[in-house]
Design a protein around this motif. Sequence first.
Motif, PDB file in Angstrom:
ATOM      1  N   LEU A 122       0.709  -1.158   0.085  1.00  0.00           N
ATOM      2  CA  LEU A 122       0.168   0.095   0.018  1.00  0.00           C
ATOM      3  C   LEU A 122       0.730   1.300   0.072  1.00  0.00           C
ATOM      4  N   ASN A 123       0.285   2.258  -0.786  1.00  0.00           N
ATOM      5  CA  ASN A 123       1.170   3.526  -0.696  1.00  0.00           C
ATOM      6  C   ASN A 123       0.372   4.336   0.541  1.00  0.00           C
ATOM      7  N   LEU A 124       0.711   3.938   1.509  1.00  0.00           N
ATOM      8  CA  LEU A 124      -0.083   4.463   2.798  1.00  0.00           C
ATOM      9  C   LEU A 124       0.253   5.789   3.283  1.00  0.00           C
ATOM     10  N   HIS A 125      -0.674   6.515   3.574  1.00  0.00           N
ATOM     11  CA  HIS A 125      -0.557   7.945   4.104  1.00  0.00           C
ATOM     12  C   HIS A 125      -0.869   7.846   5.478  1.00  0.00           C
ATOM     13  N   ASP A 126      -0.418   8.224   6.512  1.00  0.00           N
ATOM     14  CA  ASP A 126      -0.820   8.158   8.003  1.00  0.00           C
ATOM     15  C   ASP A 126      -1.048   9.684   8.246  1.00  0.00           C
ATOM     16  N   TYR A 127      -2.450   9.956   8.535  1.00  0.00           N
ATOM     17  CA  TYR A 127      -2.767  11.172   9.096  1.00  0.00           C
ATOM     18  C   TYR A 127      -3.233  11.248  10.601  1.00  0.00           C
ATOM     19  N   GLN A 128      -2.910  11.978  11.323  1.00  0.00           N
ATOM     20  CA  GLN A 128      -3.382  12.132  12.756  1.00  0.00           C
ATOM     21  C   GLN A 128      -3.856  13.459  13.211  1.00  0.00           C
ATOM     22  N   PRO A 129      -4.699  13.693  14.156  1.00  0.00           N
ATOM     23  CA  PRO A 129      -5.113  14.961  14.595  1.00  0.00           C
ATOM     24  C   PRO A 129      -3.953  15.726  15.042  1.00  0.00           C
ATOM     25  N   ASP A 130      -4.201  17.122  15.206  1.00  0.00           N
ATOM     26  CA  ASP A 130      -3.034  17.825  15.722  1.00  0.00           C
ATOM     27  C   ASP A 130      -2.547  17.736  17.022  1.00  0.00           C
ATOM     28  N   ILE A 131      -3.704  16.907  17.935  1.00  0.00           N
ATOM     29  CA  ILE A 131      -3.511  16.750  19.241  1.00  0.00           C
ATOM     30  C   ILE A 131      -3.615  15.205  19.619  1.00  0.00           C
TER      31      ILE A 131
END
Length: 156
Positions: free
Chosen positions: A88-97
């Motif tokens: 997978l061309n995985l892009h991991d995004y999280q909240p800023d907190i």
Amino acid sequence: MTAAKPTVDVKSANAELDGANASKVVQWAAHTFGNQLIMTSSFGAQSVVTLHLVTQVIPYNPVILIDTGYLFADTYHYIEQLHKRLRLNLHDYQPDITAARFEAIHGRQWEKGEEGLDIYHQIHKIEPMQRAVTEIGASAWSVSYTHLPLPTSDLV
């Protein structure tokens, strides 16, 4: 320089794809949107079918993971397995907190009714998804089952 968003006549697309199998629909999306097509996944057990299908047709299609900080340990292990197995061309995004900081400051918003749930979704899901869409330059979004609220009506 940002690429122009493709224009899609929804009625024509529906007519063209009426009765098409899933692979044909993914091929159409890849042809129509090119590198502006992204995919999200909840990485639930059922999502592997869609992830496999899409990676067979579009091997390097960006797959967006919105990591709220509240995923189960088994989910993280499953994500890693699929990441390796399907490449997978995985892009991991999280909240800023972080989840811990959010709860310490704001409490468990999702337990405070609909308004609290809206606040939780905005911070932990919608904002990170909006960031992903902007950073990747997406104009279309395919979904591998998710409870993620739609962040924008600008996507097809």
